[in-house]
Scaffold this motif. Sequence first.
Motif, PDB file in Angstrom:
ATOM      1  N   VAL A 151      39.541  25.219  41.508  1.00 40.05           N
ATOM      2  CA  VAL A 151      39.883  26.517  41.387  1.00 40.05           C
ATOM      3  C   VAL A 151      38.844  26.897  40.826  1.00 40.05           C
TER       4      VAL A 151
ATOM      5  N   THR B 207      36.853  30.475  42.537  1.00 39.02           N
ATOM      6  CA  THR B 207      37.544  31.965  41.622  1.00 39.02           C
ATOM      7  C   THR B 207      35.959  32.602  41.469  1.00 39.02           C
TER       8      THR B 207
ATOM      9  N   GLY C  43      44.517  29.631  50.543  1.00 39.83           N
ATOM     10  CA  GLY C  43      43.036  29.806  49.974  1.00 39.83           C
ATOM     11  C   GLY C  43      42.076  29.362  51.260  1.00 39.83           C
TER      12      GLY C  43
ATOM     13  N   LEU D  51      45.170  31.720  43.699  1.00 37.11           N
ATOM     14  CA  LEU D  51      43.613  31.233  42.620  1.00 37.11           C
ATOM     15  C   LEU D  51      44.913  31.064  41.331  1.00 37.11           C
TER      16      LEU D  51
ATOM     17  N   ALA E   5      46.860  28.164  42.261  1.00 37.99           N
ATOM     18  CA  ALA E   5      46.064  26.441  41.985  1.00 37.99           C
ATOM     19  C   ALA E   5      45.723  26.316  40.835  1.00 37.99           C
ATOM     20  N   ALA E   6      45.292  27.057  39.521  1.00 40.82           N
ATOM     21  CA  ALA E   6      45.123  26.851  38.378  1.00 40.82           C
ATOM     22  C   ALA E   6      45.979  26.346  37.489  1.00 40.82           C
TER      23      ALA E   6
ATOM     24  N   GLY F  82      44.083  20.710  43.382  1.00 40.73           N
ATOM     25  CA  GLY F  82      43.000  22.054  43.506  1.00 40.73           C
ATOM     26  C   GLY F  82      43.551  22.993  44.466  1.00 40.73           C
ATOM     27  N   PHE F  83      43.560  22.175  45.797  1.00 38.20           N
ATOM     28  CA  PHE F  83      44.343  23.251  46.940  1.00 38.20           C
ATOM     29  C   PHE F  83      45.222  22.492  47.971  1.00 38.20           C
TER      30      PHE F  83
END
Length: 419
Positions: free
Chosen positions: A231, A235, A292, A334, A337-338, A402-403
């Motif tokens: 992630v 970014t 994403g 983002l 996800a974070a 993460g995704f």
Amino acid sequence: MSTAPDTAQSAAAATNPQSEGEGQRKLPLLALLALATAVFITSLTETLPAGLLPAMSRDLGVSESATGQTVTVYAIGTALTAIPLTAATAGWRRRKLLLTAMAGFALANTVTAVSSVYELTMAARFVAGVAAGLAWALLAGYARRMAPAHLQGKAIAIAMAGIPVALSLGVPAGTFLGDWLGWRVAFLAMTGLTLLLLGWIVAAVPDFPGQGRGERPKMLRTLRIPGVTPVLFVTLVFVLAHTILYAYIATYLDDLGLGDSTGLVLLVFGAASLASIWITGAQINRRLRALGIASAVLVALAAALLAVLSDSTALVYVAAVLWGLGWGGVPTVLQTAAGDAGGESADAAQAMLVTLWNVAMAGGGVIGGILLDAVGSESFPWTVLLLLLPVIAVVLYARRAGFPARRPVAAAESAEPAV
């Protein structure tokens, strides 16, 4: 390091109707709009000088390029302090921390408005950047805690809506106000808005405790949590690619012979960004991974159009629409996800995200300037396209952490009994 304990705690909080801030079944809209206004203020404070450079440079007695560094020093202030300040204030109650950060904006914008000394102005802008780092590391997590688990994505989307509003409406409005009444009035208007927001926060935003000493996350430990590093990579590179083109969009369009249409192109971009925010908020709970991928692909398509077919004015506007649709939801995607990947270390993950975001913004300005001098503005879309290829690859690769294809809270929602 195993993240099973953090995951278990997060799942328990997501499904327990008595969890703090998550027992309600509806979004606290008034409180979330206060957070969106805070995001608006932080975003607009950063970019406002861009539309006021000539008048500011005259009053401060420096060149426009030197005045332009007021944007750079803001990003530097955020990048240098977001992580250490987040760690230092981890135990503070959340509303107190938010009020402190926004009071910093009121002070910094007031000093900027009244200063006639370049060095003092730069110091005020650095303080504004520090306040931004503190606020940005806090806001996404704050929005999540206000909402029930199955609405957390929508809560973050509402809070992050302040970004495209600032870029598409705030900067033109601030520039118009500065041209009409003077650039100092534009910054004083920001102070007035911030003071109103402080009262709004006290009246409408719920408070939450900070973290105990034993609960405070370590940054290096957070990096080892599966999903956090992908992630953060996305970014850094995605924001770098976007900034290279956005920071010099006026120059790029001028070289295409569309300099007089810069405002209209940005308005189209901003409108598409707002649509993207709405779509993201509606879909992020179940389609984080798809969003994403779509975000990166849409911006890449926009860059490809500009690289190959920029001689068509109509296709430039099509590219602006694709760019806005791809970019508008990126902050929400983002930060969600974070937060998901970080689990109980979400604040640490957000602080690192904020730091890398501003490093990328500063780097985009520098790299864009180098490219402009060395190759010309026609290199911008090609550079964006080249940078987005590894972004798409990492999002596709990080399917387990993460995704992921399905967020944990989406699974929790589908398991909830009907009420």
